[in-house]
Design a protein around this motif. Structure first.
Motif, PDB file in Angstrom:
ATOM      1  N   LYS A 199      -2.937  22.711  -7.247  1.00 40.59           N
ATOM      2  CA  LYS A 199      -2.212  23.954  -7.428  1.00 40.59           C
ATOM      3  C   LYS A 199      -1.018  23.993  -6.468  1.00 40.59           C
ATOM      4  N   PRO A 200       0.195  24.119  -7.003  1.00 39.84           N
ATOM      5  CA  PRO A 200       1.371  24.121  -6.115  1.00 39.84           C
ATOM      6  C   PRO A 200       1.478  25.437  -5.343  1.00 39.84           C
ATOM      7  N   LYS A 201       1.813  25.335  -4.097  1.00 38.76           N
ATOM      8  CA  LYS A 201       1.986  26.515  -3.254  1.00 38.76           C
ATOM      9  C   LYS A 201       3.438  26.696  -2.832  1.00 38.76           C
ATOM     10  N   VAL A 202       4.084  25.604  -2.552  1.00 37.73           N
ATOM     11  CA  VAL A 202       5.493  25.634  -2.149  1.00 37.73           C
ATOM     12  C   VAL A 202       6.239  24.594  -2.964  1.00 37.73           C
ATOM     13  N   GLY A 203       7.384  24.975  -3.479  1.00 30.37           N
ATOM     14  CA  GLY A 203       8.163  24.026  -4.259  1.00 30.37           C
ATOM     15  C   GLY A 203       9.497  24.608  -4.684  1.00 30.37           C
ATOM     16  N   SER A 204      10.274  23.792  -5.321  1.00 30.50           N
ATOM     17  CA  SER A 204      11.592  24.213  -5.805  1.00 30.50           C
ATOM     18  C   SER A 204      11.996  23.322  -6.968  1.00 30.50           C
ATOM     19  N   MET A 257       0.824  -1.195   0.000  1.00 38.48           N
ATOM     20  CA  MET A 257       0.000   0.000   0.000  1.00 38.48           C
ATOM     21  C   MET A 257       0.867   1.258   0.000  1.00 38.48           C
ATOM     22  N   CYS A 258       1.978   1.223   0.705  1.00 41.54           N
ATOM     23  CA  CYS A 258       2.889   2.373   0.724  1.00 41.54           C
ATOM     24  C   CYS A 258       3.493   2.600  -0.660  1.00 41.54           C
ATOM     25  N   ALA A 259       3.835   1.529  -1.335  1.00 41.17           N
ATOM     26  CA  ALA A 259       4.399   1.643  -2.677  1.00 41.17           C
ATOM     27  C   ALA A 259       3.378   2.215  -3.651  1.00 41.17           C
ATOM     28  N   LEU A 260       2.140   1.760  -3.561  1.00 35.19           N
ATOM     29  CA  LEU A 260       1.081   2.272  -4.435  1.00 35.19           C
ATOM     30  C   LEU A 260       0.831   3.753  -4.166  1.00 35.19           C
ATOM     31  N   PHE A 261       0.899   4.152  -2.887  1.00 36.98           N
ATOM     32  CA  PHE A 261       0.699   5.552  -2.528  1.00 36.98           C
ATOM     33  C   PHE A 261       1.815   6.420  -3.110  1.00 36.98           C
ATOM     34  N   ALA A 262       3.065   5.923  -3.058  1.00 34.83           N
ATOM     35  CA  ALA A 262       4.203   6.658  -3.617  1.00 34.83           C
ATOM     36  C   ALA A 262       4.068   6.784  -5.124  1.00 34.83           C
ATOM     37  N   VAL A 263       3.616   5.708  -5.785  1.00 32.05           N
ATOM     38  CA  VAL A 263       3.440   5.752  -7.234  1.00 32.05           C
ATOM     39  C   VAL A 263       2.367   6.758  -7.622  1.00 32.05           C
ATOM     40  N   SER A 264       1.275   6.806  -6.840  1.00 27.98           N
ATOM     41  CA  SER A 264       0.204   7.751  -7.137  1.00 27.98           C
ATOM     42  C   SER A 264       0.687   9.187  -6.958  1.00 27.98           C
ATOM     43  N   GLN A 265       1.545   9.424  -5.955  1.00 31.57           N
ATOM     44  CA  GLN A 265       2.102  10.752  -5.766  1.00 31.57           C
ATOM     45  C   GLN A 265       3.011  11.140  -6.928  1.00 31.57           C
ATOM     46  N   ALA A 266       3.819  10.176  -7.389  1.00 36.27           N
ATOM     47  CA  ALA A 266       4.713  10.469  -8.504  1.00 36.27           C
ATOM     48  C   ALA A 266       3.923  10.780  -9.766  1.00 36.27           C
ATOM     49  N   GLN A 267       2.822  10.077  -9.948  1.00 38.11           N
ATOM     50  CA  GLN A 267       2.002  10.330 -11.123  1.00 38.11           C
ATOM     51  C   GLN A 267       1.309  11.685 -11.047  1.00 38.11           C
ATOM     52  N   ASP A 268       1.117  12.225  -9.847  1.00 39.98           N
ATOM     53  CA  ASP A 268       0.501  13.532  -9.686  1.00 39.98           C
ATOM     54  C   ASP A 268       1.450  14.652 -10.120  1.00 39.98           C
ATOM     55  N   TYR A 310      21.124  17.149 -19.582  1.00 36.95           N
ATOM     56  CA  TYR A 310      20.668  17.958 -18.451  1.00 36.95           C
ATOM     57  C   TYR A 310      19.276  17.488 -18.035  1.00 36.95           C
ATOM     58  N   ARG A 311      19.118  17.268 -16.726  1.00 34.55           N
ATOM     59  CA  ARG A 311      17.839  16.790 -16.193  1.00 34.55           C
ATOM     60  C   ARG A 311      17.241  17.855 -15.269  1.00 34.55           C
ATOM     61  N   CYS A 312      15.945  18.061 -15.428  1.00 30.20           N
ATOM     62  CA  CYS A 312      15.198  19.002 -14.600  1.00 30.20           C
ATOM     63  C   CYS A 312      14.536  18.234 -13.454  1.00 30.20           C
ATOM     64  N   VAL A 313      14.853  18.634 -12.214  1.00 28.68           N
ATOM     65  CA  VAL A 313      14.325  17.960 -11.024  1.00 28.68           C
ATOM     66  C   VAL A 313      13.393  18.928 -10.297  1.00 28.68           C
ATOM     67  N   VAL A 314      12.135  18.515 -10.091  1.00 29.23           N
ATOM     68  CA  VAL A 314      11.108  19.372  -9.495  1.00 29.23           C
ATOM     69  C   VAL A 314      10.661  18.782  -8.161  1.00 29.23           C
ATOM     70  N   ASN A 315      10.576  19.670  -7.169  1.00 26.09           N
ATOM     71  CA  ASN A 315      10.073  19.281  -5.851  1.00 26.09           C
ATOM     72  C   ASN A 315       8.868  20.150  -5.505  1.00 26.09           C
ATOM     73  N   ILE A 316       7.732  19.519  -5.247  1.00 27.30           N
ATOM     74  CA  ILE A 316       6.513  20.194  -4.815  1.00 27.30           C
ATOM     75  C   ILE A 316       6.125  19.644  -3.446  1.00 27.30           C
ATOM     76  N   HIS A 317       5.856  20.578  -2.517  1.00 28.70           N
ATOM     77  CA  HIS A 317       5.513  20.155  -1.155  1.00 28.70           C
ATOM     78  C   HIS A 317       4.287  19.240  -1.157  1.00 28.70           C
ATOM     79  N   GLY A 318       4.436  18.108  -0.493  1.00 29.56           N
ATOM     80  CA  GLY A 318       3.351  17.133  -0.406  1.00 29.56           C
ATOM     81  C   GLY A 318       3.371  16.116  -1.526  1.00 29.56           C
ATOM     82  N   LEU A 319       4.246  16.287  -2.491  1.00 32.78           N
ATOM     83  CA  LEU A 319       4.342  15.340  -3.599  1.00 32.78           C
ATOM     84  C   LEU A 319       5.759  14.795  -3.671  1.00 32.78           C
ATOM     85  N   GLN A 320       5.870  13.656  -4.306  1.00 30.63           N
ATOM     86  CA  GLN A 320       7.180  13.037  -4.428  1.00 30.63           C
ATOM     87  C   GLN A 320       7.998  13.756  -5.521  1.00 30.63           C
TER      88      GLN A 320
END
Length: 218
Positions: free
Chosen positions: A48-53, A9-20, A104-114
Motif C-alpha cells: 500500500k503506497p503511503k508517499v509518492g508522486s 545482486m544489486c541489479a536483481l534487487f532493482a529489477v524486483s523493485q521495478a516489478q513491484d 505522453y508518458r506517465c511517470v510514477v514515484n513511490i517511496h521505497g520503490l524504483q
C-alpha cells in the motif's frame, strides 16, 4: 561475499523493485481542437503506497505542468488523495491545440520503490468537424426563407401600389385646382365685363366720336 556477485545482486534487487511498481496507460487517445481529453494512467504495487508522486512527460522530454508555457492554464492533474488511495494518475488537457499531438508518458514515484513509467499514450488532436444539418432543421430553414421571401415580395407590391395611388391622387388634385383656377378667372373676367357695361353704356362710347367729328368740320 564475492565482489563479482555483489553488482549482480544489486541489479536483481532493482529489477524486483521495478516489478513491484507497474504503470499502465492506453496506447492511444484522440481529442478535438478546442475540446478536452483525459489521458488515463494507473499503477499497481504489491504494498500500500503511503508517499509518492507522479508526473507526465511529452516526448522528447517536455514536462506537462500548469507552469509549462505550452500547457499553462490548460492542464488538470489528479489530486494526491486519489493518487494514493485510487492509484490513479490521470491527466486532463483542456482547450486542445493541434501541437498537443504527441506521445505522453506517465511517470510514477513511490517511496521505497524504483521509479516506473508507462509505455506512453499517443494523443492525436483532430480538427472539429462540422456536423450535417438535421433534416427537420433544414426544412424549417427552407420554410422560413420562403416565408420571408413571400413577405418581402408582398411588401414590395403594396409599396408600389400605394405610391402609384398617391401619385394619381396628387395629379387629380392638381388638375382640379387648375380647373377651379381657370373657372374663377373666367368668372372674374365676365363679371368685370358686365360691370363695365353697367357703368358706361354703349351711347357713352359713341359720344366722343361725334365730338371729334364736329371739331373736324369746323
Amino acid at each position: 561475499m564475492d565482489t563479482k556477485t555483489f553488482p549482480l545482486m544489486c541489479a536483481l534487487f532493482a529489477v524486483s523493485q521495478a516489478q513491484d511498481l507497474v504503470v499502465t496507460q492506453p496506447i492511444s487517445a484522440q481529442g478535438t481542437e478546442g475540446g478536452s481529453v483525459i489521458l488515463p494512467c494507473s499503477y499497481h504495487t504489491t504494498s500500500k503506497p503511503k508517499v509518492g508522486s507522479y508526473q507526465w512527460v511529452k516526448d522528447p522530454g517536455l514536462a506537462v505542468r500548469k507552469s509549462t508555457p505550452e500547457f499553462m492554464g490548460r492542464v488538470n492533474c489528479t489530486s494526491d488523495q486519489h493518487f494514493l488511495l485510487d492509484r490513479r494518475a490521470d491527466l486532463e488537457i483542456r482547450d486542445l491545440r493541434h501541437y498537443d499531438s504527441g506521445i505522453y508518458r506517465c511517470v510514477v514515484n513511490i517511496h521505497g520503490l524504483q521509479e516506473a513509467l508507462g509505455n506512453g499514450t499517443e494523443l492525436q488532436v483532430v480538427k472539429a468537424a462540422v456536423g450535417p444539418i438535421d433534416v427537420e432543421t433544414g426544412d424549417s430553414l427552407v420554410l422560413l426563407w420562403l416565408f420571408l421571401r413571400g413577405f418581402l415580395y408582398t411588401l414590395g407590391i403594396t409599396a408600389v401600389a400605394l405610391l402609384t395611388h398617391l401619385h394619381y391622387k396628387k395629379t387629380i388634385s392638381q388638375e382640379a385646382q387648375k380647373r377651379q383656377s381657370n373657372y374663377m378667372e373666367n368668372e372674374y373676367s365676365e363679371a368685370m365685363g358686365n360691370y363695365t357695361s353697367d357703368i358706361c353704356p354703349s351711347s357713352c362710347t359713341k359720344k366722343p366720336q361725334v365730338s371729334i367729328l364736329k371739331l373736324q368740320t369746323r
